[in-house]
Enzyme design. Structure first.
Site, PDB file in Angstrom:
ATOM      1  N   LYS A 286      58.113 -11.912  35.259  1.00  0.00           N
ATOM      2  CA  LYS A 286      58.165 -11.067  36.728  1.00  0.00           C
ATOM      3  C   LYS A 286      58.804 -11.710  37.840  1.00  0.00           C
ATOM      4  O   LYS A 286      59.068 -13.087  38.293  1.00  0.00           O
ATOM      5  CB  LYS A 286      56.439 -11.230  36.856  1.00  0.00           C
ATOM      6  CG  LYS A 286      55.911 -10.300  38.458  1.00  0.00           C
ATOM      7  CD  LYS A 286      54.822 -10.173  38.820  1.00  0.00           C
ATOM      8  CE  LYS A 286      54.156  -9.684  39.846  1.00  0.00           C
ATOM      9  NZ  LYS A 286      55.062  -7.822  40.080  1.00  0.00           N
TER      10      LYS A 286
ATOM     11  N   GLU B   3      68.105   5.851  22.300  1.00  0.00           N
ATOM     12  CA  GLU B   3      67.770   7.233  20.883  1.00  0.00           C
ATOM     13  C   GLU B   3      66.625   6.699  20.387  1.00  0.00           C
ATOM     14  O   GLU B   3      66.219   7.770  19.600  1.00  0.00           O
ATOM     15  CB  GLU B   3      68.688   7.077  19.943  1.00  0.00           C
ATOM     16  CG  GLU B   3      70.111   7.567  20.370  1.00  0.00           C
ATOM     17  CD  GLU B   3      70.778   7.203  20.010  1.00  0.00           C
ATOM     18  OE1 GLU B   3      70.826   7.494  18.622  1.00  0.00           O
ATOM     19  OE2 GLU B   3      72.179   7.223  20.387  1.00  0.00           O
TER      20      GLU B   3
ATOM     21  N   THR C 228      57.052  -2.266  42.154  1.00  0.00           N
ATOM     22  CA  THR C 228      56.483  -3.534  43.757  1.00  0.00           C
ATOM     23  C   THR C 228      58.002  -4.481  43.974  1.00  0.00           C
ATOM     24  O   THR C 228      59.343  -4.328  43.109  1.00  0.00           O
ATOM     25  CB  THR C 228      55.705  -4.784  43.452  1.00  0.00           C
ATOM     26  OG1 THR C 228      56.394  -4.646  42.112  1.00  0.00           O
ATOM     27  CG2 THR C 228      54.267  -3.891  42.782  1.00  0.00           C
TER      28      THR C 228
ATOM     29  N   HIS D 161      50.424 -14.050  36.852  1.00  0.00           N
ATOM     30  CA  HIS D 161      51.274 -12.677  35.825  1.00  0.00           C
ATOM     31  C   HIS D 161      52.543 -14.009  35.264  1.00  0.00           C
ATOM     32  O   HIS D 161      52.630 -15.035  34.852  1.00  0.00           O
ATOM     33  CB  HIS D 161      52.389 -12.072  37.113  1.00  0.00           C
ATOM     34  CG  HIS D 161      51.554 -10.959  37.240  1.00  0.00           C
ATOM     35  ND1 HIS D 161      51.182 -10.795  38.770  1.00  0.00           N
ATOM     36  CD2 HIS D 161      51.915  -9.603  36.841  1.00  0.00           C
ATOM     37  CE1 HIS D 161      50.429 -10.105  38.731  1.00  0.00           C
ATOM     38  NE2 HIS D 161      50.316  -8.988  38.087  1.00  0.00           N
TER      39      HIS D 161
ATOM     40  N   GLY E 166      62.299   0.547  29.282  1.00  0.00           N
ATOM     41  CA  GLY E 166      61.960  -1.089  29.887  1.00  0.00           C
ATOM     42  C   GLY E 166      60.399  -1.231  28.741  1.00  0.00           C
ATOM     43  O   GLY E 166      60.187  -0.405  28.610  1.00  0.00           O
TER      44      GLY E 166
ATOM     45  N   SER F 162      51.594   2.698  45.085  1.00  0.00           N
ATOM     46  CA  SER F 162      50.677   2.001  44.749  1.00  0.00           C
ATOM     47  C   SER F 162      51.032   0.924  44.344  1.00  0.00           C
ATOM     48  O   SER F 162      52.291   0.806  43.151  1.00  0.00           O
ATOM     49  CB  SER F 162      49.854   2.735  43.878  1.00  0.00           C
ATOM     50  OG  SER F 162      48.061   1.931  43.756  1.00  0.00           O
ATOM     51  N   ALA F 163      51.327   0.385  44.929  1.00  0.00           N
ATOM     52  CA  ALA F 163      51.421  -1.676  44.722  1.00  0.00           C
ATOM     53  C   ALA F 163      50.566  -1.608  43.167  1.00  0.00           C
ATOM     54  O   ALA F 163      51.411  -2.746  42.084  1.00  0.00           O
ATOM     55  CB  ALA F 163      50.600  -2.672  45.608  1.00  0.00           C
TER      56      ALA F 163
END
Length: 251
Positions: free
Chosen positions: A146, A39, A87, A142, A11, A109-110
């Site tokens: 998201k 790869e 999250t 954001h 990602g 942790s957020a």
């Protein structure tokens, strides 16, 4: 050398973590896990945790909440610490994390940004002095891809504010209708658009003045650096409990 296993390596954040790790001479990403293997790296990428056959010291997860159960079981099986950077966890997920933290060290942790966590710590000190004369609102922005809303960071900040208040308060997510704002409300507003990495504003609106705490992430690298610093912190951790950025920062 700290050997890191990276879940979600294919990602966007996975790639940022891999690149950022080049600036950590004591960290080596020895393998990755992703349902879409790639790869492009110089390490092996496994499609499933059941395929992993390489030794590692700590697992970093930058993926989705759906992977949680499998990753926790995998970490318990290997008796290794895990760093949860995702999250959008449900109440059931959070209950499972707490349960597994009795068996292995879990870092959660957020938001992995050092700056956000310093602001979060500051809120604990200033909120008790401001709540009587100021209305408190949080605005987060954001990118348009998201999934969870409001952001985990906004909830982190809101929970800190709520827990710092000597009165009962309630969250209002966005505003609609014709009712006036109540004094005990903490407003939380989400904006989604374009390629915004992450912006968070905490507004204390008083009579005659406004106080704002703001944080803008200019690059995803800030989250990757935080995760890698967490890997350094957790690599030799053996005591089972939930750790967070305040532990890392010594706050």
């Amino acid at each position: 050398m700290i050997k890191v296993l990276l879940n979600g390596c294919s990602g966007k954040m996975g790639e940022v973590v891999v690149n950022a790790s080049k600036n950590f001479p004591n960290i080596e990403i020895v393998a990755g896990i992703d349902k879409f293997p790639t790869e492009k790296y110089n390490f092996k990428v496994f499609k499933n945790t059941s395929d992993v056959d390489i030794y590692y010291d700590v697992l970093i997860d930058f993926s989705r909440p759906e992977a949680l159960v499998d990753l926790l079981n995998f970490s318990v099986k290997n008796n290794k610490p895990i760093i949860l950077c995702s999250t959008g966890y449900s109440d059931e997920d959070l209950k499972l994390i707490k349960e597994k933290s009795n068996i292995i060290p879990i870092f959660k942790s957020a938001n992995m940004s050092l700056g956000i966590n310093l602001i979060n710590s500051l809120l604990k000190k200033i909120v008790p002095n401001l709540y009587e004369n100021y209305d408190i609102e949080i605005i987060e922005k954001h990118h348009n891809q998201k999934v969870d809303s409001p952001s985990g960071t906004a909830i982190l900040l809101a929970d800190t504010i709520k827990n710092s208040l000597p009165i009962e308060s309630k969250y209002v997510f966005g505003r609609d209708g014709f009712s006036k704002r109540e004094k005990n409300e903490i407003g939380i507003h989400a904006v989604r658009g374009g390629s915004i990495v992450g912006e968070h504003d905490i507004i204390f609106a008083g009579s005659g003045e406004i106080i704002e705490l703001s944080h803008t992430a200019l690059s995803r690298e800030v989250f990757a650096v935080g995760a890698l610093k967490a890997a350094e912190y957790m690599a030799d951790m053996f005591y089972p409990r939930i750790y967070n950025m305040e532990d890392l920062l010594g706050i």
